[in-house]
Design an enzyme around this catalytic site. Structure first.
Site, short mmCIF file in Angstrom:
data_model
loop_
_atom_site.label_atom_id
_atom_site.label_comp_id
_atom_site.label_asym_id
_atom_site.label_seq_id
_atom_site.Cartn_x
_atom_site.Cartn_y
_atom_site.Cartn_z
N ASN A 48 -23.19 29.02 7.69
CA ASN A 48 -22.63 27.90 6.92
C ASN A 48 -21.31 27.43 7.54
O ASN A 48 -20.57 28.21 8.15
CB ASN A 48 -22.48 28.24 5.42
CG ASN A 48 -21.69 29.48 5.11
OD1 ASN A 48 -21.57 30.38 5.93
ND2 ASN A 48 -21.15 29.55 3.90
N CYS A 59 -24.97 24.11 4.90
CA CYS A 59 -25.52 25.46 4.68
C CYS A 59 -26.06 26.05 5.98
O CYS A 59 -26.40 25.33 6.93
CB CYS A 59 -26.66 25.40 3.68
SG CYS A 59 -26.15 25.05 2.00
N GLU A 61 -28.96 27.49 6.62
CA GLU A 61 -30.35 27.14 6.96
C GLU A 61 -30.42 25.78 7.63
O GLU A 61 -31.14 25.58 8.61
CB GLU A 61 -31.22 27.11 5.68
CG GLU A 61 -31.25 28.40 4.89
CD GLU A 61 -30.16 28.45 3.83
OE1 GLU A 61 -29.01 28.08 4.11
OE2 GLU A 61 -30.47 28.87 2.71
N CYS A 103 -30.68 27.05 -1.14
CA CYS A 103 -30.35 26.01 -2.13
C CYS A 103 -31.41 24.92 -2.09
O CYS A 103 -32.24 24.86 -1.16
CB CYS A 103 -28.95 25.44 -1.85
SG CYS A 103 -28.91 24.23 -0.52
N CYS A 106 -31.58 22.81 1.12
CA CYS A 106 -32.14 23.55 2.26
C CYS A 106 -33.65 23.73 2.12
O CYS A 106 -34.38 23.72 3.11
CB CYS A 106 -31.45 24.89 2.43
SG CYS A 106 -29.80 24.70 3.09
#
Ligand code: THU
Length: 150
Positions: A48, A59, A61, A103, A106
């Site tokens: 992140n 983020c 990912e 999240c 993502c």
């Protein structure tokens, strides 16, 4: 190809050491495994990357997906590992008691690449003592993606 969840989670731990998270203090690492026809596949990592304008934070990912794209990789996503928590003094993240599930944003960005390559990746969500696992289609059912625009 064979997927080794523990090895992929170890890659996510490595990624987390690169987190830039001065505002939340929550360091996240993600590792994406792409099936490229080789035995081991290709692993791309991300961490992140926060911003003083908090809402602009990126983020782990999504950071990893962008790096994959920069390597020309947009298909074959078969697995994702995520770990997050408060770092120790040496920057390592052991993970909290609660697994880090991706999240909503993502899930959607992961779905883009999954749909492009026709895969339904397994998402390993690590915590301090293990991990949970889900198919992306379970985390984001009836997802909107490139196929909807055809
Ligand atoms: N974060 C991620 O990197 N991935 C997720 O799936 C959940 C949240 C980051 C965003 C922010 O930098 C920090 O974790 C706290 O929310």
């Amino acid at each position: 190809m064979q997927i080794d969840p523990d090895a992929l989670i170890a890659e996510a731990h490595k990624a987390a050491t690169r987190a830039y998270a001065p505002y939340s203090g929550f360091h996240v690492g993600a590792a994406l495994l792409f099936d490229d026809g080789s035995i081991e596949g290709t692993v791309i990592r991300g961490a992140n990357f926060e911003n003083a304008s908090y809402g602009l934070s990126i983020c782990a990912e999504t950071a990893a997906l962008l790096d994959a794209n920069n390597h020309g990789i947009r298909t074959g996503l078969v697995a994702v590992a995520i770990v997050g928590g408060t770092p120790a003094e040496d920057g390592t993240v052991t993970g909290n008691q609660v697994p880090v599930t991706p999240c909503g944003r993502c899930r959607q960005t992961l779905n883009e690449v999954a749909q492009l390559g026709g895969t339904d990746p397994i998402v390993y969500c690590a915590h301090a003592t293990g991990y949970t696992q889900h198919r992306l289609s379970h985390l984001l059912p009836e997802a909107f993606g490139p196929a909807n625009l055809t």
